[in-house]
Motif scaffolding. Structure first.
Motif, mmCIF file in Angstrom:
data_model
loop_
_atom_site.group_PDB
_atom_site.id
_atom_site.type_symbol
_atom_site.label_atom_id
_atom_site.label_comp_id
_atom_site.label_asym_id
_atom_site.label_seq_id
_atom_site.Cartn_x
_atom_site.Cartn_y
_atom_site.Cartn_z
ATOM 1 N N ASN A 27 0.838 -1.198 0.000
ATOM 2 C CA ASN A 27 0.000 0.000 0.000
ATOM 3 C C ASN A 27 0.874 1.250 0.000
ATOM 4 O OD1 ASN A 27 -1.846 1.970 0.291
ATOM 5 N ND2 ASN A 27 -2.632 1.289 2.281
ATOM 6 N N THR A 28 1.007 1.872 -1.179
ATOM 7 C CA THR A 28 1.856 3.055 -1.286
ATOM 8 C C THR A 28 1.036 4.325 -1.278
ATOM 9 O OG1 THR A 28 1.709 2.821 -3.669
ATOM 10 C CG2 THR A 28 3.663 1.914 -2.607
ATOM 11 N N GLY A 29 -0.272 4.181 -1.171
ATOM 12 C CA GLY A 29 -1.120 5.357 -1.290
ATOM 13 C C GLY A 29 -1.406 5.682 -2.743
ATOM 14 N N TYR A 30 -0.897 4.867 -3.652
ATOM 15 C CA TYR A 30 -1.151 5.060 -5.083
ATOM 16 C C TYR A 30 -1.519 3.713 -5.681
ATOM 17 C CZ TYR A 30 1.169 9.584 -4.753
ATOM 18 O OH TYR A 30 1.508 10.869 -4.421
ATOM 19 N N ASN A 31 -2.050 3.749 -6.926
ATOM 20 C CA ASN A 31 -2.230 2.504 -7.649
ATOM 21 C C ASN A 31 -0.875 2.103 -8.212
ATOM 22 O OD1 ASN A 31 -2.594 1.049 -10.368
ATOM 23 N ND2 ASN A 31 -4.537 0.731 -9.323
ATOM 24 N N ASN A 32 -0.332 0.981 -7.733
ATOM 25 C CA ASN A 32 1.056 0.629 -8.052
ATOM 26 C C ASN A 32 1.281 0.373 -9.532
ATOM 27 O OD1 ASN A 32 1.780 0.841 -5.376
ATOM 28 N ND2 ASN A 32 1.135 -1.244 -4.942
ATOM 29 N N LEU A 33 0.324 -0.306 -10.173
ATOM 30 C CA LEU A 33 0.513 -0.625 -11.587
ATOM 31 C C LEU A 33 0.559 0.650 -12.432
ATOM 32 C CD1 LEU A 33 -1.653 -3.817 -12.068
ATOM 33 C CD2 LEU A 33 0.821 -3.616 -12.010
ATOM 34 N N ARG A 79 -1.250 11.566 -11.063
ATOM 35 C CA ARG A 79 -2.657 11.938 -11.034
ATOM 36 C C ARG A 79 -3.540 10.700 -11.175
ATOM 37 N NH1 ARG A 79 -4.773 16.629 -9.280
ATOM 38 N NH2 ARG A 79 -3.144 16.238 -7.789
ATOM 39 N N PHE A 80 -3.224 9.907 -12.202
ATOM 40 C CA PHE A 80 -4.048 8.720 -12.446
ATOM 41 C C PHE A 80 -3.929 7.716 -11.309
ATOM 42 C CE2 PHE A 80 -4.181 10.050 -16.949
ATOM 43 C CZ PHE A 80 -5.536 9.924 -17.134
ATOM 44 N N ALA A 81 -2.737 7.661 -10.693
ATOM 45 C CA ALA A 81 -2.521 6.661 -9.652
ATOM 46 C C ALA A 81 -3.167 7.068 -8.342
ATOM 47 C CB ALA A 81 -1.026 6.435 -9.454
ATOM 48 N N SER A 82 -3.512 8.356 -8.216
ATOM 49 C CA SER A 82 -3.962 8.806 -6.904
ATOM 50 C C SER A 82 -5.468 9.000 -6.826
ATOM 51 C CB SER A 82 -3.249 10.114 -6.538
ATOM 52 O OG SER A 82 -3.675 11.130 -7.411
ATOM 53 N N GLY A 83 -6.192 8.382 -7.769
ATOM 54 C CA GLY A 83 -7.650 8.466 -7.713
ATOM 55 C C GLY A 83 -8.192 7.624 -6.570
ATOM 56 N N ARG A 84 -9.510 7.593 -6.465
ATOM 57 C CA ARG A 84 -10.182 6.786 -5.462
ATOM 58 C C ARG A 84 -9.629 5.353 -5.496
ATOM 59 N NH1 ARG A 84 -14.554 4.348 -6.584
ATOM 60 N NH2 ARG A 84 -14.924 5.547 -8.471
ATOM 61 N N VAL A 85 -9.569 4.683 -4.344
ATOM 62 C CA VAL A 85 -9.090 3.302 -4.295
ATOM 63 C C VAL A 85 -9.942 2.452 -5.231
ATOM 64 C CG1 VAL A 85 -8.758 1.283 -2.847
ATOM 65 C CG2 VAL A 85 -8.274 3.559 -1.945
ATOM 66 N N GLY A 86 -9.269 1.633 -6.040
ATOM 67 C CA GLY A 86 -10.006 0.822 -7.020
ATOM 68 C C GLY A 86 -9.956 1.440 -8.398
ATOM 69 N N THR A 87 -9.535 2.692 -8.510
ATOM 70 C CA THR A 87 -9.396 3.297 -9.828
ATOM 71 C C THR A 87 -7.920 3.437 -10.164
ATOM 72 O OG1 THR A 87 -9.378 5.551 -8.996
ATOM 73 C CG2 THR A 87 -11.512 4.629 -9.564
ATOM 74 N N SER A 88 -7.651 3.569 -11.437
ATOM 75 C CA SER A 88 -6.273 3.693 -11.905
ATOM 76 C C SER A 88 -6.345 4.316 -13.285
ATOM 77 C CB SER A 88 -5.634 2.315 -11.999
ATOM 78 O OG SER A 88 -6.230 1.590 -13.058
ATOM 79 N N PHE A 89 -5.226 4.224 -14.030
ATOM 80 C CA PHE A 89 -5.329 4.578 -15.432
ATOM 81 C C PHE A 89 -6.308 3.596 -16.063
ATOM 82 C CE2 PHE A 89 -3.646 4.870 -19.834
ATOM 83 C CZ PHE A 89 -3.835 6.224 -19.990
ATOM 84 N N PRO A 90 -7.380 4.093 -16.754
ATOM 85 C CA PRO A 90 -8.428 3.184 -17.204
ATOM 86 C C PRO A 90 -7.944 2.195 -18.264
ATOM 87 C CG PRO A 90 -8.799 5.407 -18.027
ATOM 88 C CD PRO A 90 -7.659 5.484 -17.069
ATOM 89 N N VAL A 91 -8.585 1.033 -18.299
ATOM 90 C CA VAL A 91 -8.227 0.001 -19.267
ATOM 91 C C VAL A 91 -8.415 0.515 -20.696
ATOM 92 C CG1 VAL A 91 -8.854 -2.272 -20.151
ATOM 93 C CG2 VAL A 91 -8.716 -1.899 -17.701
ATOM 94 N N SER A 92 -9.507 1.268 -20.909
ATOM 95 C CA SER A 92 -9.727 1.791 -22.260
ATOM 96 C C SER A 92 -8.605 2.744 -22.657
ATOM 97 C CB SER A 92 -11.085 2.490 -22.347
ATOM 98 O OG SER A 92 -11.226 3.437 -21.317
ATOM 99 N N GLY A 93 -8.044 3.470 -21.672
ATOM 100 C CA GLY A 93 -6.921 4.356 -21.934
ATOM 101 C C GLY A 93 -5.680 3.570 -22.325
ATOM 102 N N ILE A 94 -5.471 2.413 -21.673
ATOM 103 C CA ILE A 94 -4.305 1.584 -21.997
ATOM 104 C C ILE A 94 -4.428 1.054 -23.423
ATOM 105 C CG2 ILE A 94 -3.124 -0.575 -21.435
ATOM 106 C CD1 ILE A 94 -3.879 -0.023 -18.503
ATOM 107 N N ILE A 95 -5.652 0.623 -23.787
ATOM 108 C CA ILE A 95 -5.866 0.156 -25.163
ATOM 109 C C ILE A 95 -5.526 1.286 -26.134
ATOM 110 C CG2 ILE A 95 -7.597 -0.643 -26.818
ATOM 111 C CD1 ILE A 95 -9.097 -1.911 -24.457
ATOM 112 N N LEU A 96 -6.001 2.487 -25.811
ATOM 113 C CA LEU A 96 -5.749 3.643 -26.671
ATOM 114 C C LEU A 96 -4.251 3.909 -26.820
ATOM 115 C CD1 LEU A 96 -6.641 6.232 -28.179
ATOM 116 C CD2 LEU A 96 -6.636 7.369 -25.973
#
Lengths: 431, 367
Positions: free
Chosen positions: A174-180, A233-250
């Motif tokens: 738990n780093t306070g961010y989305n690790n991936l 920014r993307f990593a520090s959203g609400r827990v459970g959110t991250s850079f969106p999958v659709s964004g990764i596809i893009l």
């Protein structure tokens, strides 16, 4: 040269066709900052950035394909209808034939490929103008969507929704961010640094002027800074959110297609065909194959965009895809593509799409109604292209280009040194 | 080259650190932790997302929300979906309202099944979601539903159709045609089923005949509630079925479609049959007073908006809003707490009375 001129020449490369693109990047930054100020910081908040990407990834994916179609000198009006058609078939395949969702995605792409082959056949081998073929396609596949769906809204299962509204999992400490997301950001930063180092090394080996060291470092610092900011920014959203999958596809598609259009023979052939198809054909470019490919590729991407929208909406509905072709075409032209074909880049189109997206989002956050939003978007499109046309009529260079002209003359053989945005000088067909 | 690389890495690392320092980790406060059901500030933002401005009703509702919420002391953000990309627009608008920290989001859905992602996001951000007039389906995150009793609307339309035809032609059998609303609107089916609840026994007995035999919802549906769709379908029915036959009545789900149907029938040079309606639109009231359209339904938008704002006020105070139906409205994921208002059937006979306190419609009924 003074340091300022060094900067102008080397920071983003100095070719004319790129000038407007960089104008657009600055416009994008300006719009972001403007709305960041007007909305009291809502624009760059992580949840809003995530929403921005989720809402627009499908339009930006369409813009990738549309750029290639427009560069080749065609247009595709059918993308919205194809997206809706593929969307309803995929939704039905999962709810009625119980197809597992990964297979359903492949099925959707196959539908896109089949439709693309159909349209490509008419455009490339029969020679019907793409405008007509895709206008017909717009009617055919819109009707097909209504025929198959009975104008109903059909929900899709949970697993499938990942491609439209999913996020990366939370793993590691738990780093306070989305690790991936952090890892992705780090990888992007390293990639930028690696590319810059590679580019300089190649320049040295070729005895070319690699430009002053401090410009390289400044450029990298800017890019790494932006990437790090965005990743955090993307990593520090609400827990459970991250850079969106659709964004990764893009992002994956943008990297893939940028490489293809910039660095491969097949990709350069598209520019050659759009610049002067007769000349290209006489130089050995297989005209029909290129035209077939761009049309087919567009339909596959349209099917993908349709599936992502359906996944995000959790259902396929009869209104899907309405007006998408216009959003995609607008993004491409704002991003610096020429109406006559032969000029334009993937990254430019993405920037153009983002300008529209941020404008839309910022105005909505301000509570501006859709009526006024449409008026503003229309004016932006008109002004962006009018600027291009005006600049061309003034002697084929833009305002920024004219500032830079002396430097190009000074070192005519030097390819632009930007790692990110340049077109290779040796095959350049752009005006 | 080495110093160059080292410098870059150093700059990158420093900027990374600087950003981490000012970034400060996840923003926990948006994580729905403000749940202790004690209401919220009296001047909070209330979002209202409505469909495209295709009928007078939505425009009126928007104005009433803007004024009503302001009077109640709230900050409001009332948005309509655009005309062409309605669903995507509404999705983006709802997301923007969540981002802005709206405490309650009132949604008149464009497509009732395509908003579950946004409703879930609103719920997670701690906002309450009220479905206004149209039930949002396939989401467990919808909190309340406020609407007129739409099954009752259908029943009233069916009954009025029978009564109207009997008044014109005392003995049957009567020939009718059926129209229903947009298939992506959850209400369209409810209206139709309500009407069929009344008409079906008469059809089965043979008192009422559907001339074209098109009695399925799908056959009678008008995509997007579009007037031109209804007019085109009526044109075709007249050509295919009513070359010589007389048409006694048409079940139309709303006023816009009713007027389109009447236009079509008048265009064909036929006598205007008994046509039902709904929404009390200005043009239809004029038409009813002129003796063309037979009836409409008065679902006073003022009352509906007032009830919705009452719900918002109750939520603000930390109370449970008043509901009167906790079993009939299942949206596919859960049974939604609903406040139902009773609709009123209006014909020429009771128009003056029904619209007595409507400043816009009352003068029309005087003539």
């Amino acid at each position: 040269m003074s340091r300022f001129k060094d900067l102008q020449k080397n920071l983003f490369g100095g070719t004319t066709s790129n000038a407007r693109q960089f104008g657009m990047i600055f416009t994008l930054v300006a719009i972001v900052l403007l709305f960041q100020f007007l909305t009291d910081g809502l624009t760059l908040r992580s949840d809003n950035l995530i929403a921005l990407f989720q809402q627009n990834s499908y339009i930006l994916i369409l813009a990738i394909g549309m750029l290639m179609v427009i560069v080749a000198g065609h247009i595709d009006l059918s993308v919205g209808s194809i997206a809706a058609f593929a969307g309803i078939l995929v939704a039905k395949s999962m709810t009625e034939w119980d197809l597992p969702w990964p297979l359903a995605i492949l099925f959707g792409l196959a539908i896109g490929a089949a439709i693309g082959a159909w349209q490509g056949f008419w455009v490339a081998y029969i020679g019907v103008p793409a405008f007509i073929v895709t206008l017909a396609g717009m009617l055919i596949f819109r009707g097909g969507n209504q025929f198959i769906g009975n104008a109903n809204t059909i929900p899709v299962p949970e697993g499938f929704r990942v491609i439209g509204s999913g996020f990366l999992p939370e793993v590691g400490p738990n780093t306070g961010y989305n690790n991936l997301t952090l890892l992705l950001g780090l990888a992007a930063c390293l990639a930028v640094i690696w590319r810059e180092v590679q580019a300089r090394r190649t320049r040295h080996e070729m005895d070319a002027d690699a430009g002053p060291m401090w410009v390289s470092i400044l450029r990298m610092a800017v890019m790494v800074g932006v990437l790090a900011f965005v990743a955090l920014r993307f990593a520090s959203g609400r827990v459970g959110t991250s850079f969106p999958v659709s964004g990764i596809i893009l992002v994956a598609l943008v990297i893939l297609y940028s490489f293809y259009t910039r660095n491969t023979a097949g990709g350069r052939h598209i520019y050659a065909v759009g610049g002067n198809s007769r000349a290209a054909e006489l130089s050995g470019v297989k005209l029909k194959r290129v035209n077939f490919f761009v049309m087919m590729n567009m339909s596959v991407l349209a099917a993908l965009a349709g599936m992502i929208f359906v996944a995000r909406s959790a259902a396929s509905g009869p209104q899907d895809g309405n007006g998408w072709e216009l959003d995609a075409i607008a993004a491409v032209f704002i991003g610096g593509a020429a109406v006559a074909g032969g000029i334009g880049t993937i990254s430019g189109s993405i920037v153009g799409g983002l300008v529209m997206a941020v404008l839309n989002n910022g105005l909505q956050l301000q509570g501006v109604g859709t009526d006024r939003v449409q008026i503003i978007k229309g004016l932006v499109l008109l002004l962006a292209v009018a600027l291009d046309v005006y600049n061309k009529s003034q002697g084929r260079f833009s305002v920024i280009g004219s500032i830079m002209r002396p430097f190009r003359r000074e070192a005519p053989a030097t390819p632009a040194s930007s790692a990110a945005e340049r077109e290779p000088a040796k095959t350049s067909v752009s005006g | 080259m080495r110093t160059f690389f080292a410098k870059t890495v150093a700059i990158g690392a420093i900027s990374m650190l600087a950003l981490t320092a000012c970034g400060g980790g996840r923003d926990e406060e948006t994580g729905g932790s403000d749940a202790p059901a004690k209401g919220f500030a009296a001047n909070s933002l209330i979002g209202v997302a409505l469909p495209a401005k295709t009928s007078e009703n939505w425009v009126l509702a928007g104005d009433l929300f803007t004024n009503g919420l302001k009077e109640a002391g709230f900050t409001s953000d009332v948005q309509y979906a655009g005309a062409s990309t309605t669903v995507a627009d509404q999705q983006a608008q709802i997301t923007a309202m969540v981002t802005k920290g709206a405490k309650v989001i009132v949604i008149g859905a464009t497509d009732a099944a395509q908003l579950s992602t946004q409703v879930a996001a609103a719920h997670q951000a701690g906002a309450k979601v009220i479905a206004y007039d149209r039930l949002i389906t396939n989401t467990p995150d919808l909190d309340y539903y406020v609407a007129f009793d739409n099954f009752k609307v259908g029943q009233l339309q069916g009954q009025a159709l029978l009564d109207g035809m009997k008044a014109k032609k005392p003995t049957g059998p009567w020939t009718i045609e059926l129209f229903s609303g947009s298939p992506d609107d959850n209400n369209a089916g409810v209206f139709f089923n309500g009407a069929m609840d009344v008409l079906k026994p008469a059809i089965d007995k043979g008192d009422v005949v559907v001339g074209s035999k098109q009695t399925e919802v799908k056959q009678t549906a008008i995509q997007g509630w579009k007037a031109e769709g209804a007019q085109a379908r009526m044109d075709q029915l007249l050509t295919s079925t009513y070359g010589s036959k007389e048409l006694d009545g048409v079940l139309s789900p709303n006023d816009t479609l009713a007027r389109a149907i009447i236009t079509s029938i008048k265009g064909a040079g036929k006598k205007v049959p008994v046509v039902t309606g709904q929404d009390s639109e200005v043009e239809s009231i004029k038409s009813i007073m002129a003796g063309e359209q037979y009836m409409t339904i008065n679902k006073d938008t003022r009352t509906l908006v007032k009830e919705t704002i009452n719900m918002v006020k109750a939520l603000q105070a930390g109370n449970a809003p008043q509901v009167n139906d906790q079993k009939s409205y299942n949206n596919g994921s859960k049974v939604v707490d609903t406040f139902l208002l009773p609709p009123v059937a209006v014909t020429k006979a009771n128009a003056a009375e029904a619209y007595a306190n409507d400043p816009k419609l009352a003068p029309l009924t005087k003539a």
